[in-house]
Design an enzyme around this catalytic site. Structure first.
Site, PDB file in Angstrom:
ATOM      1  N   GLU A   1      39.223  57.234   9.127  1.00  0.00           N
ATOM      2  CA  GLU A   1      38.908  58.599   9.681  1.00  0.00           C
ATOM      3  C   GLU A   1      38.435  59.672   8.584  1.00  0.00           C
ATOM      4  O   GLU A   1      38.621  60.871   8.826  1.00  0.00           O
ATOM      5  CB  GLU A   1      40.323  59.090  10.119  1.00  0.00           C
TER       6      GLU A   1
ATOM      7  N   LYS B   1      47.710  61.691  23.207  1.00  0.00           N
ATOM      8  CA  LYS B   1      46.356  60.951  22.997  1.00  0.00           C
ATOM      9  C   LYS B   1      45.871  60.768  24.272  1.00  0.00           C
ATOM     10  O   LYS B   1      46.619  59.823  24.962  1.00  0.00           O
ATOM     11  CB  LYS B   1      46.648  59.793  22.241  1.00  0.00           C
TER      12      LYS B   1
HETATM   13  P1  PGA Z   1      44.999  54.867  15.913  1.00  0.00           P
HETATM   14  O1  PGA Z   1      45.987  55.843  14.912  1.00  0.00           O
HETATM   15  O2  PGA Z   1      44.018  55.695  16.496  1.00  0.00           O
HETATM   16  O3  PGA Z   1      44.503  53.893  14.878  1.00  0.00           O
HETATM   17  O4  PGA Z   1      46.129  54.374  16.861  1.00  0.00           O
HETATM   18  C1  PGA Z   1      46.211  57.202  14.908  1.00  0.00           C
HETATM   19  C2  PGA Z   1      47.368  57.479  14.894  1.00  0.00           C
HETATM   20  O5  PGA Z   1      48.645  56.767  14.506  1.00  0.00           O
HETATM   21  O6  PGA Z   1      47.915  58.635  14.801  1.00  0.00           O
HETATM   22 ZN    ZN Z   2      50.340  57.860  14.612  1.00  0.00          ZN
END
Ligand code: PGA
Ligand code: ZN
Length: 435
Positions: free
Chosen positions: A205, A337
């Protein structure tokens, strides 16, 4: 009606890790178009929507041709002629068509790409930027960003166990100021790593690769970076952690590989609490594993009055799981998400449930991202309080932060930075760390 869906189609494109992902296009009867790209997680929760991948040898099994075929076939047929302005109806049709609880049949990646593309098309038909389409005349707050400085866990070959070491600047007056301060901290961290002979590029990231001898060493380095940037840790700039504890919880024990240490749940909660006492930590995500609910409750009891406790893998953007956790007293904030939920409507429902519980909400990107910046508009349109899109480097991250600056500018005199108000209600502002 100008918002009837006249075509839905998809193609396989590539995400920020160079893995295949789904891009969907939606065309409406009035000529408006919408396009969206599915993000992808690496440290996924057990209960989130499941991406459909082709498997086999090609592209490491990550191909999405089956998912693309589902969009071009079944999903396109089911949505033809429906009204894009009725997002909940469209998303309900997608979910019903799939028929499984986690969208495993059609693919969460197919579903979220189409759901988002429909939303984009509906906004385009109104001739509005997406955030304005979503906020319906209200002027929402601009988010408190959580920005990664060091990446770890599944995003950095498990070089350290903690997944994200981030900073927050709740006392800033504007998003612009929060970014300027964060950029100083990010550069200072890189310089300190370089001076120590530890600079080794960046993680998934965009945060610096965590070349540390222990997890605590990473925390210490972050405090030093804040100081080196001329800011006061715990006053101007705070630390936010994503422990992503599900990733190292095995057989009832938390195993910190970098520290060669193992903990039972009780002692792991103590360990996290000791970090919260020693370091200026304002937020902790997934301090316990997704199924270790007692540890999640205990952490919230111990720290929840002064630290934001965020559920990600534990809550997976699911309204029912958020309501159940709130009843138990676990967490005081929900990570949102969109692809964990699989549709825009389901993600929004989760966010609204968290708000009813008077929790904080954080709209979040995934570790696998793209040039798609829709989540920034979703955040603003839904007035979520906080935004998490990774580090302050790499264009799939910066495209999102930069879009936020444009929105701030567009709001002009109406722009209001969420700041402390983006955090859970009633959080006591006591400077932590070194106490
Ligand atoms: P991921 O991680 O997108 O790889 O699941 C992001 C998070 O855990 O916040
Ligand atoms: Zn997370």
């Amino acid at each position: 009606m100008k918002t009837q869906i006249s075509s839905v189609s998809a193609r396989q494109i590539w995400d920020s890790r160079g893995r295949p992902t789904v891009e969907a296009d939606v065309l409406l009867s009035g000529g408006a178009r919408g396009r969206a790209i599915a993000p992808a997680g690496a440290s996924r929760g057990r209960y989130e929507a499941i991406d459909l991948r082709d498997g086999g040898d090609r592209f490491g099994g990550f191909g999405v041709e089956k998912s693309v075929a589902n969009v071009n076939g079944e999903i396109a047929r089911a949505l033809f002629g429906t009204n894009a302005a009725e997002q909940a109806d469209v998303d309900g049709r997608i979910t019903d068509l799939d028929g499984t609880p986690n969208l495993a049949r059609l693919g969460g990646n197919a579903c979220i790409a189409v759901s988002l593309a429909v939303m984009q098309a509906a906004a385009a038909a109104e001739g509005l930027p997406l955030w304005r389409h979503l906020s319906q005349g209200r002027v929402p707050r601009l988010p408190l960003p959580e920005i990664q400085i060091f990446g770890g866990g599944a995003h950095a070959g498990r070089r350290i166990d903690i997944q994200d070491l981030m900073v927050m600047v709740p006392g800033a007056d504007t998003v612009r100021e929060a970014f300027e301060i964060t950029s100083d901290v990010y550069r200072a961290a890189g310089r300190l790593m370089s001076d120590a002979g530890k600079l080794a590029g960046t993680a998934d990231e965009g945060g610096w690769w965590p070349n540390f001898s222990s997890n605590e060493n990473a925390l210490e380095m972050l405090v030093r970076a804040i100081e080196a940037a001329g800011r006061r840790p715990g006053e101007d700039v705070f630390i936010s952690l994503d422990i992503a504890a599900s990733e190292f919880f095995h057989d009832g024990r938390y195993k910190l590989a970098r520290d060669s240490a193992e903990f039972d749940p009780q002692s792991f909660v103590e360990k996290i609490s000791s970090w919260a006492r020693r370091f200026p930590i304002l937020s902790i995500e997934d301090p316990a594993a997704q199924d270790d609910v007692p540890a999640m409750i205990r952490t919230t009891q111990m720290l929840g009055s002064r630290v934001q406790i965020v559920g990600d893998d534990y809550l997976v953007t699911d309204s029912a799981r958020i309501a159940a956790a709130a009843k138990l007293g676990a967490c005081n904030a929900a990570l949102i998400k969109i692809n964990q939920a699989g549709t825009v409507t389901k993600a929004r429902r989760a966010l609204e449930t968290a708000k009813v519980e008077r929790w904080a909400t954080i709209v979040s990107a995934r570790s696998g991202e793209s040039e798609d910046i829709a989540i920034v508009h979703l955040y603003v349109g839904w007035d979520a309080g906080q935004l998490k899109v990774g580090s302050f480097a790499r264009s799939e991250r910066m495209a999102k932060w930069n879009e936020l600056l444009r929105i701030e500018e567009e709001m002009g005199a109406d722009a209001r930075f969420a700041g402390w108000g983006g955090l859970p209600e009633g959080l006591t502002r006591q400077p932590a760390g070194g106490a």
